[in-house]
Design a protein around this motif. Sequence first.
Motif, PDB file in Angstrom:
ATOM      1  N   ILE A 104      12.655  18.419  12.745  1.00  0.00           N
ATOM      2  CA  ILE A 104      13.032  19.763  12.292  1.00  0.00           C
ATOM      3  C   ILE A 104      14.465  20.074  12.700  1.00  0.00           C
ATOM      4  CG2 ILE A 104      12.517  22.230  12.436  1.00  0.00           C
ATOM      5  CD1 ILE A 104       9.587  21.449  13.046  1.00  0.00           C
ATOM      6  N   VAL A 105      14.794  19.846  13.973  1.00  0.00           N
ATOM      7  CA  VAL A 105      16.132  20.202  14.453  1.00  0.00           C
ATOM      8  C   VAL A 105      17.189  19.245  13.918  1.00  0.00           C
ATOM      9  CG1 VAL A 105      15.193  21.295  16.510  1.00  0.00           C
ATOM     10  CG2 VAL A 105      15.881  18.902  16.622  1.00  0.00           C
ATOM     11  N   GLN A 106      16.777  18.007  13.604  1.00  0.00           N
ATOM     12  CA  GLN A 106      17.756  17.042  13.081  1.00  0.00           C
ATOM     13  C   GLN A 106      18.205  17.389  11.665  1.00  0.00           C
ATOM     14  OE1 GLN A 106      15.452  13.488  13.950  1.00  0.00           O
ATOM     15  NE2 GLN A 106      16.900  12.862  15.532  1.00  0.00           N
ATOM     16  N   LYS A 129      19.369  13.638  24.211  1.00  0.00           N
ATOM     17  CA  LYS A 129      20.664  14.227  23.873  1.00  0.00           C
ATOM     18  C   LYS A 129      21.002  13.854  22.429  1.00  0.00           C
ATOM     19  CE  LYS A 129      24.627  16.230  25.171  1.00  0.00           C
ATOM     20  NZ  LYS A 129      24.715  17.637  25.570  1.00  0.00           N
ATOM     21  N   LEU A 130      21.172  14.873  21.585  1.00  0.00           N
ATOM     22  CA  LEU A 130      21.405  14.634  20.165  1.00  0.00           C
ATOM     23  C   LEU A 130      22.692  15.295  19.708  1.00  0.00           C
ATOM     24  CD1 LEU A 130      17.849  15.443  18.730  1.00  0.00           C
ATOM     25  CD2 LEU A 130      18.812  13.186  19.121  1.00  0.00           C
ATOM     26  N   SER A 131      23.187  14.824  18.581  1.00  0.00           N
ATOM     27  CA  SER A 131      24.292  15.491  17.908  1.00  0.00           C
ATOM     28  C   SER A 131      23.755  16.047  16.595  1.00  0.00           C
ATOM     29  CB  SER A 131      25.443  14.510  17.647  1.00  0.00           C
ATOM     30  OG  SER A 131      26.505  15.161  16.979  1.00  0.00           O
ATOM     31  N   ALA A 161      20.232  24.167  23.927  1.00  0.00           N
ATOM     32  CA  ALA A 161      21.398  24.052  23.049  1.00  0.00           C
ATOM     33  C   ALA A 161      22.275  22.876  23.462  1.00  0.00           C
ATOM     34  CB  ALA A 161      22.195  25.356  23.070  1.00  0.00           C
ATOM     35  N   ASP A 162      22.430  22.664  24.762  1.00  0.00           N
ATOM     36  CA  ASP A 162      23.211  21.523  25.252  1.00  0.00           C
ATOM     37  C   ASP A 162      22.605  20.202  24.789  1.00  0.00           C
ATOM     38  OD1 ASP A 162      25.045  23.114  26.510  1.00  0.00           O
ATOM     39  OD2 ASP A 162      24.213  22.857  28.528  1.00  0.00           O
ATOM     40  N   LYS A 163      21.275  20.108  24.830  1.00  0.00           N
ATOM     41  CA  LYS A 163      20.605  18.874  24.416  1.00  0.00           C
ATOM     42  C   LYS A 163      20.810  18.606  22.924  1.00  0.00           C
ATOM     43  CE  LYS A 163      18.556  17.023  28.043  1.00  0.00           C
ATOM     44  NZ  LYS A 163      17.105  16.806  28.139  1.00  0.00           N
ATOM     45  N   THR A 167      24.572  25.746  19.168  1.00  0.00           N
ATOM     46  CA  THR A 167      25.236  26.945  19.684  1.00  0.00           C
ATOM     47  C   THR A 167      24.213  27.820  20.397  1.00  0.00           C
ATOM     48  OG1 THR A 167      26.816  26.927  17.855  1.00  0.00           O
ATOM     49  CG2 THR A 167      26.549  29.005  19.070  1.00  0.00           C
ATOM     50  N   PRO A 168      24.427  28.132  21.685  1.00  0.00           N
ATOM     51  CA  PRO A 168      23.493  29.032  22.375  1.00  0.00           C
ATOM     52  C   PRO A 168      23.888  30.488  22.136  1.00  0.00           C
ATOM     53  CG  PRO A 168      25.097  28.184  23.937  1.00  0.00           C
ATOM     54  CD  PRO A 168      25.445  27.575  22.601  1.00  0.00           C
TER      55      PRO A 168
END
Length: 306
Positions: A104-106, A129-131, A161-163, A167-168
């Motif tokens: 979902i997040v990817q 850890k993803l981009s 958000a860091d992982k 944007t947090p």
Amino acid sequence: MNTEKILMSEVATLYYKENLTQQEIAETLHLSRQTVSKLLSDAIEEKIVEIIIHDPPKDCKELEEQICAIFGIRDCVVCSVSGRNESVHRLMTVKAAVEYILPIVQKGNQKIALSWGRTIQELIQNLPKLSTAGNTVFPLFGATDTEHSYFSSNELARKMADKLDATPKCAWFPYLADSDEDSVLLKQLGYYKRMQDMWNTADLAILGIGNTEILDIFGKTFGYSDIHCQAIGDIATHFFDQNGTFVNLYSNTLCASVDNIKNARESVAIACGKEKAEAIAGALRTKMIDTLITDEYTARRVLEHS
């Protein structure tokens, strides 16, 4: 086979087939206890011994279908676990949640609304850890001054958000206003209005399910009410009884509404543990949850409360 490997094989046979202890093997073969231990380790490394764990048959698919049918939710993921250690159950549940959430997040451009609690904290710790592109992570409620790190809503959102290289967005206001007047004033702040816009348009709500533990924490932090004893758990600080009926313990709260969470494109709840089974069943009855992720032992206990 060289002499060393023959010795490994003899030691492994005595240990794994004849059920001798390492001390008994040492005395039989006139070796030190430490040498026997090393030979057993080397036997595994040299593939002389291969350990295969055969889990008992599991039919988690049937549990998933039963929970969906009985509670009327869209999807359920029940992970198979070995043994009865609840720390292992939580870890396996969290790993199943990571696998579910990553696709979902990817996709990117997701507005991710985040709850709190130990399970949510562990989920964040286990995320790789993803981009990703265009994702935003924000809490479902304002901040509290509790000392528990897993109840630090803004910090959890920032860490997630860091992982995700996302944007947090932080909630720069308290969870509970001191008075009706303060509540009205805080809701006029630009910070609050921007957060409310995100609550209204969340793509993914990641939820924990609290039980009586959070009721005690909230009671000690914000005070107990006459109807405190009616509640058995919470979803994102919305408390409910065993029938899934909401119990309004506190007024002047600054948080995403029940409708905000229901209107998210998908709301995913992650919870496990025998002490949470009743709360999970109550949470499912609130109709706030689209997808439940849990372990097989908890799933069976939840069905007992159906």
